[in-house]
Design an enzyme around this catalytic site. Sequence first.
Site, mmCIF file in Angstrom:
data_model
loop_
_atom_site.group_PDB
_atom_site.id
_atom_site.type_symbol
_atom_site.label_atom_id
_atom_site.label_comp_id
_atom_site.label_asym_id
_atom_site.label_seq_id
_atom_site.Cartn_x
_atom_site.Cartn_y
_atom_site.Cartn_z
ATOM 1 C CB VAL A 331 -0.888 -0.111 1.301
ATOM 2 C CG1 VAL A 331 -1.795 1.085 1.263
ATOM 3 C CG2 VAL A 331 -2.025 -1.190 1.168
ATOM 4 N N GLY A 332 1.813 1.077 0.872
ATOM 5 C CA GLY A 332 2.950 2.452 0.825
ATOM 6 C C GLY A 332 3.353 2.689 -0.626
ATOM 7 C CD GLU A 349 6.335 2.234 10.914
ATOM 8 O OE1 GLU A 349 6.631 0.893 10.455
ATOM 9 O OE2 GLU A 349 5.276 2.299 11.735
#
Length: 649
Positions: A331-332, A349
């Site tokens: 998803v990052g 993060e």
Amino acid sequence: MKLIPFRSPTIGDDQAGLGGRAGLARGSGAPGLALSIGDQRRRIDWRYLETMAFWWPLLVIAFAVAICKFLLMLIPPNVLSIEVDTSDGTVVLLDDGNQTKENSFIYIPSRRQTDKVQCYEPATMKYLGYFPALKPDEVKERVTQARKAQKIWAKSSFKQRRQFLRILLKYIIEHQELICEVSSRDTGKTMVDASLGEIMTTCEKLTWLLSEGEKWLKPEYRSCGRSMIHKTARVEFHPLGVIGAIVSWNYPFHNIFNPMLAAVFSGNSIVIKVSEHASWSGCFYLRIIQSALAAVGAPENLVEVITGFAETGEALVSSVDKIIFVGSPGVGKMIMRHAADTLIPVTLELGGKDAFIVCEDADVPHVAQIAVRGALQSSGQNCAGAERFYVHKDIYSSFVAEVVKIVKSVTAGPPLVGKYDMGAICMQEHAEKLQSLVNDALDKGAEIVGRGSVGNIGEGAVDQYFPPTVIVNVNHTMKLMQDEAFGPIMPIMKFGTDEEAVNLANDSKYGLGCAVFSGSQRRAREIASQLHCGVAAVNDFASTYMCQSLPFGGVKDSGFGRFAGIEGLRACCLVKSVAEDRWWPFIKTKIPKPIQYPISENGFEFQESLVQVLYGLNIWDRLRALVDVLKMISEHNNTSNKNSKRRTD
């Protein structure tokens, strides 16, 4: 024989003068020797008195200041109290006739429903309610309102911002049980896990911001260098605007407060998309924030919490001035792609696979307790949890035995129903993923040597639990040692040398944190310094996060950028470099005539000499170059004067 008692000589003997040892000295042919000794001692006494005459007033003043500070601590601070809407210690469900008011039936989520975020207790599968999944237009409207509020809040004083923090801190301390219970119901963690991960971490951040936040947001003066010695140089920190945050479900309270506190204290507004797995608690925690903001006269809509799915998050990324994301690497990467359209800064993060290294000179019983806490905290659902254990071969057996003894005493179960050491797995089907990682390891030769137990749970919630598990004979061909497990599993592997331990720890696509234990702190420090990760704890676990002055973040697939600490606070700012004249208006910046337009014939020679003056390595070369510079300026001035005189004639 008559015994004469021995008596040590004293200063008084010297002060007896001629009648004491002085007389003896005269009789022995050493005139004035005793007098000189006495004089020396008197001089020493006088110097001592002079020294104390200087230090005593300072010591008295320091003592008085310490007493005053202590007395001030005894005075209760005048902090406003706030009231937050609750119902029997739980969040009031949305006022909708279609929602059940009885949290009694087992909830089976629908995969087809995309307009509502359904909420349930992972530990019992009891229904909690639902929240709307916001559409892109609704998200943009929330951001627009937050932007209007930010323009007002940007002018607020640090005094007002600290007042906001104090009100929050007071509420948190007075309502710990409520906050932990809401987190426990929404994520399945125990009350102790909630206190450690939600309350303590947030209170630590609040106290650090109260103590140091303003200091690190004030202009910071820097050196000017040689060519700009007549200037002052500083860095200013201005609000960015609207910060967007997309946060994970594992610590719903802290994951909201962590970015919110930094954003609001630095003068921004913030819109936070909470996970669809922790929306119920997130919307309640928003009430706490809004009540505290209202108490200090902050504008409405300064902080918003939105609920929804991927579409909601995508709309948020495209609308804000910076995005902070806490979640998975997959998803990052999607967040980065969407952020590229508007070129906004991104902090990611993305979890980790933290190494836990134990050397042969470590205290095994002591370290074993820390190791189990590092693996089982919040049922192992920690981005910075210990997931790979490397133990020196000389203590491997004793360490495994100690860990197994502790793990076998751990019981998992519904945290609010009975006394359990560990709670539930938050996300549905995650227990299946954990079991598949274990099965892969077993197929490749690993062995389960110890497991905790699962308590009395309802039939509908069986799949929400995974017993704490200790596995040995593991290696790096196994998915368990490569993929982030995010669960209560302890794979333990041997190593023989420090170099081997370093190589094993670095053999990972993640790089968030590590913990190294040794009887020699220097040795542990040296090992930790060689590990490619963002945070390291020496002879401890996760202590870096409790030091909120430190930044938090990782490298590789663990992401980049930092939140927390000075770096995280300033990351919410527009960092502006400013230079201005030091002695304005007496000394102003002027372009030397040889390089003024039109540039003179010796313009480049002037620049060569000027560079030599400023940066030359030899002082004599710099002095010679200075003479050349002054000569060229003088010649240029004379030429200009002659030309102007001719024009006048």
